[in-house]
Design a protein around this motif. Structure first.
Motif, mmCIF file in Angstrom:
data_model
loop_
_atom_site.group_PDB
_atom_site.id
_atom_site.type_symbol
_atom_site.label_atom_id
_atom_site.label_comp_id
_atom_site.label_asym_id
_atom_site.label_seq_id
_atom_site.Cartn_x
_atom_site.Cartn_y
_atom_site.Cartn_z
ATOM 1 N N ILE A 33 0.842 -1.206 0.000
ATOM 2 C CA ILE A 33 0.000 0.000 0.000
ATOM 3 C C ILE A 33 0.870 1.246 0.000
ATOM 4 N N TRP A 34 1.868 1.250 0.868
ATOM 5 C CA TRP A 34 2.747 2.430 1.014
ATOM 6 C C TRP A 34 3.472 2.738 -0.296
ATOM 7 N N LYS A 35 4.010 1.720 -0.947
ATOM 8 C CA LYS A 35 4.721 1.941 -2.207
ATOM 9 C C LYS A 35 3.795 2.485 -3.289
ATOM 10 N N ASN A 36 2.560 2.032 -3.279
ATOM 11 C CA ASN A 36 1.607 2.455 -4.306
ATOM 12 C C ASN A 36 1.036 3.844 -4.064
ATOM 13 N N THR A 37 1.046 4.318 -2.807
ATOM 14 C CA THR A 37 0.305 5.549 -2.494
ATOM 15 C C THR A 37 1.124 6.614 -1.767
ATOM 16 N N LYS A 38 2.388 6.334 -1.425
ATOM 17 C CA LYS A 38 3.153 7.301 -0.624
ATOM 18 C C LYS A 38 3.397 8.612 -1.357
ATOM 19 N N ASP A 39 3.412 8.573 -2.671
ATOM 20 C CA ASP A 39 3.653 9.793 -3.438
ATOM 21 C C ASP A 39 2.369 10.394 -4.008
ATOM 22 N N LYS A 40 1.248 9.834 -3.628
ATOM 23 C CA LYS A 40 -0.029 10.328 -4.137
ATOM 24 C C LYS A 40 -0.331 11.677 -3.507
ATOM 25 N N ARG A 41 -0.667 12.655 -4.321
ATOM 26 C CA ARG A 41 -0.944 14.005 -3.852
ATOM 27 C C ARG A 41 -2.297 14.468 -4.399
ATOM 28 N N GLY A 42 -2.848 15.449 -3.733
ATOM 29 C CA GLY A 42 -4.022 16.118 -4.271
ATOM 30 C C GLY A 42 -5.354 15.467 -3.989
ATOM 31 N N ASN A 43 -5.414 14.560 -2.999
ATOM 32 C CA ASN A 43 -6.715 14.020 -2.621
ATOM 33 C C ASN A 43 -7.607 15.138 -2.081
#
Length: 693
Positions: A33-43
């Protein structure tokens, strides 16, 4: 309460064999989960509340209020109604804010949980819908109940576990899951997870759970108080010896089952942040507020048919799921277990996790028990030190319920093993990664508040917390104090009338920047902390401000002081004192704006119409008056109602008729009646969108 897994739950002796497997694969699932979403921005900034209800069943002829055990039938009817309404909503294109709410099961068979049908945004329009949505939830729930049933929002039911009948239908207090002296197993939600959770906690611990709440010593209460309702001579189960061997303390109300804690109701708020960093910041900044809002919302002064000398539920729930063995509690030397663990798995947080420069290492001042193997797995995968410490600490716990069908999972797409341990660390704050395969972002959950009697009150506290998070982010507020002081505040919050009689550690300068990175130019909705402090410390109606002097970083001990909740919520003015005078008291010269003023200042920065501002002001007026004592907490109101009842004998006993009249009065307040009558000390002068049946 999330979705409940279907399958075959294992008894504790089998679960224990899979503990390392669950921990290892749980961390692997988190890393995916962390690898897939750690750089996700703008939620989007989204949030939602969870309101929990007790379904009461009235026997008016005998003046008895009981807990209805018809949860399954009521939920089935609610689910059928929701499906039908959602189909119509889809056809009509009904917007998210108007969607039918969702109902969920809870631990007790007399409990319901309700959430909005769709997450709220941070818009003012959505804030104005919160109370109406809560009204609607209660109305829908009531429509699917029998005529003599009603959904009340009481934190603890005063006669749960008292002698005689307290459930409808009646069951004798026995059962192999909890083996309680006082509660029947039939009170537990029959889904396999819940009785197994109850039994496995008891078996892992090696005894029944034991909670001892101090008895309220009234005029006719025996001293010492030795509870005559405890069946010390019962010998149905080996654990029946626990009470005889000292589990039941003199001058205390003894409880011995998970149901006493997990059968309580609360108000929880979950926020979706824009990214992982913002979520970590909110987690930290809200943590010191947990004890403050626990005391402000105090609503549970009566337990097992007695008045207690505390106001809150938290330590009861902590004890009710405390699966630590004697070794882990430090009562015996470590031999079969790995760690001495200072707290129950239901307690206040132990560690701040933000990487921001304002999070000084000194704030994490309690020894963190952690699994070094788990930490190495995390850091080897690139997780930073703080987040690795956080999960290495949570994962010192064993899983409690494991379903045989879910032992082997695809770690790339499942999070069941991770959530098995994550979701049974019931702390004041919860840091929640995105569920795999969804668009949901990183979230934090604020968990300390007690449920309030009316929808108006619950909407007020939910809305205020939401606005406070906006102020935290907009003004870059800093509420850090050492974790040890947060722990101390949690204990103080339980005390009778703590909201008006006690002082709590709180940060003095909530605007103080701690590094040059805070001096960057702000954009968008952010306001510099210097600008915010200038406006909030205004000394006159024209907005002129005291000069704000920025000093170098101080020793941590100088950053916080003792404040009343009135001062924390409503602020305090700078006092001029002379050395040696009687008024020269620690911290009295420190000015503090107060949380209400912070929120008001945030609203001042927005375009708010008059109707919305009036509603929000009414909410803040309630919170302000609770803080200064002008209005009572639910705990104080309930205690005074019981003590003022003609059938009360001033012996600390809450009899059946007293309980019936109390619950009936609670229902009247719920539907908007007697706010300026019997409820005047609780709600007098307040105006809101009152529930009407």
């Amino acid at each position: 309460m999330g979705l409940l897994s279907l399958g075959t739950p294992l008894p504790w002796k089998d679960v224990e064999q899979y503990a390392d497997h669950v921990r290892e694969h749980g961390i692997k699932q988190f890393l995916q989960i962390w690898k897939n979403t750690k750089d996700k921005r703008g939620n989007s900034l989204l949030w939602g509340d969870e309101v929990e209800y007790m379904v009461v069943s009235y026997d008016d002829a005998n003046k008895s209020a009981l807990l209805s055990l018809r949860q399954a039938e009521i939920l089935t009817a609610l689910e059928e109604n929701e499906k039908k309404v959602r189909k119509t909503e889809d056809q009509l294109g009904v917007g998210p804010g108007q969607r039918i709410p969702t109902f969920h099961p809870e631990y007790g068979r007399y409990m319901l949980e309700a959430t909005p049908g769709y997450p709220y945004t941070a818009s003012l329009e959505d804030l104005m819908n919160v109370e109406r949505n809560m009204n609607r939830r209660r109305e829908i729930a009531k429509e699917h109940m029998l005529a003599h049933e009603f959904p009340v929002t009481l934190t603890s039911f005063p006669r749960l576990g008292a002698p005689g009948q307290f459930t409808d239908p009646y069951y004798p207090p026995t059962g192999n899951a909890s083996r309680s002296f006082f509660l029947p197993d039939e009170l537990i939600n029959p889904h396999a997870r819940f009785p197994t959770l109850t039994a496995n906690i008891r078996e892992r611990r090696g005894s029944k759970v034991a909670m001892n709440v101090p008895i309220f010593k009234d005029k006719n209460t025996p001293s010492p108080f030795i509870d005559p309702t405890i069946p010390y001579d019962r010998n149905l189960y080996p654990e029946d010896a626990n009470a005889r061997e000292g589990a039941a303390k003199p001058d205390h109300i003894y409880m011995d089952s998970m149901g006493f804690g997990m059968g309580c109701c609360c108000l929880q708020i979950t926020f979706q942040a824009t990214d992982i960093d913002e979520a970590r910041r909110l987690y930290d900044q809200l943590a010191p507020l947990g004890p403050i809002f626990l005391a402000l919302t105090a609503a549970s002064p009566a337990w097992r048919g007695y008045l207690s000398d505390q106001d809150c539920r938290w330590n009861v729930i902590a004890g009710s799921v405390d699966d630590r063995t004697e070794e882990e509690r430090g009562l015996k030397p470590l031999k079969n277990k790995r760690f001495v663990i200072p707290k129950s798995r239901y307690d206040s947080i132990d560690y701040y996790i933000s990487q921001g420069p304002e999070c000084r290492p000194e704030y994490n001042d309690i020894e963190l028990v952690k699994d070094d193997k788990i930490k190495k797995m995390l850091t080897d995968a690139g997780v930073d030190e703080k987040l690795a410490n956080h999960y290495a600490h949570l994962f010192i716990r064993d899983p409690i319920v494991v379903f045989s069908e879910l032992i082997d999972q695809d770690d790339s797409s499942s999070s069941d093993h991770f959530e098995n341990i994550q979701s049974t660390n019931w702390q004041t704050m919860r840091f929640k990664p995105p569920p795999p395969g969804t668009d949901i972002g990183w979230r934090v959950e604020f968990r300390s508040m007690e449920i309030q009697i009316t929808d108006f009150e619950n909407a007020a506290f939910a809305t205020f917390i939401v606005l406070l998070t906006r102020a935290i982010l907009s003004f870059k507020l800093n509420f850090y104090i050492p974790i040890s002081k947060v722990d101390r505040n949690m204990q103080v919050a339980h005390r009778r009338d703590a909201v008006i009689n006690e002082k709590f550690y709180f940060r003095k300068d909530i605007f103080a920047p701690l590094s040059h990175s805070h001096d960057r130019q702000t954009t968008g909705s952010e306001t510099s902390s210097e600008d915010a402090s200038t406006s909030l410390y205004s000394s006159d109606a024209n907005g002129s401000a005291d000069s704000v002097v920025r000093t170098p970083v101080k020793p941590v001990e100088e950053e916080y002081g003792l404040y009343t909740i009135d001062e924390i919520i409503n602020g305090r003015k700078r006092k001029s004192t002379s050395k040696g005078s009687s008024s020269d008291v620690e911290d009295d010269t420190e000015e503090f704006p107060g949380l209400v003023k912070l929120v008001q200042s945030y609203l001042d920065s927005m375009s708010v119409d008059i109707e919305t501002r009036c509603t929000l002001n009414a909410y803040m007026d309630l919170i302000s008056k609770r803080a200064n004592g002008e209005l009572h907490t639910a705990a104080r109101w309930i205690r005074e109602f019981i003590r003022g009842h003609p059938d009360y004998k001033f012996d600390s006993v809450v009899g059946s008729v007293v309980n019936y009249d109390l619950v009936k009065k609670v229902e009247q307040l719920t539907i908007g009646k007697e706010w300026d009558g019997a409820g005047e000390k609780l709600l007098g002068g307040m105006a809101g969108n009152r529930y009407s049946s």
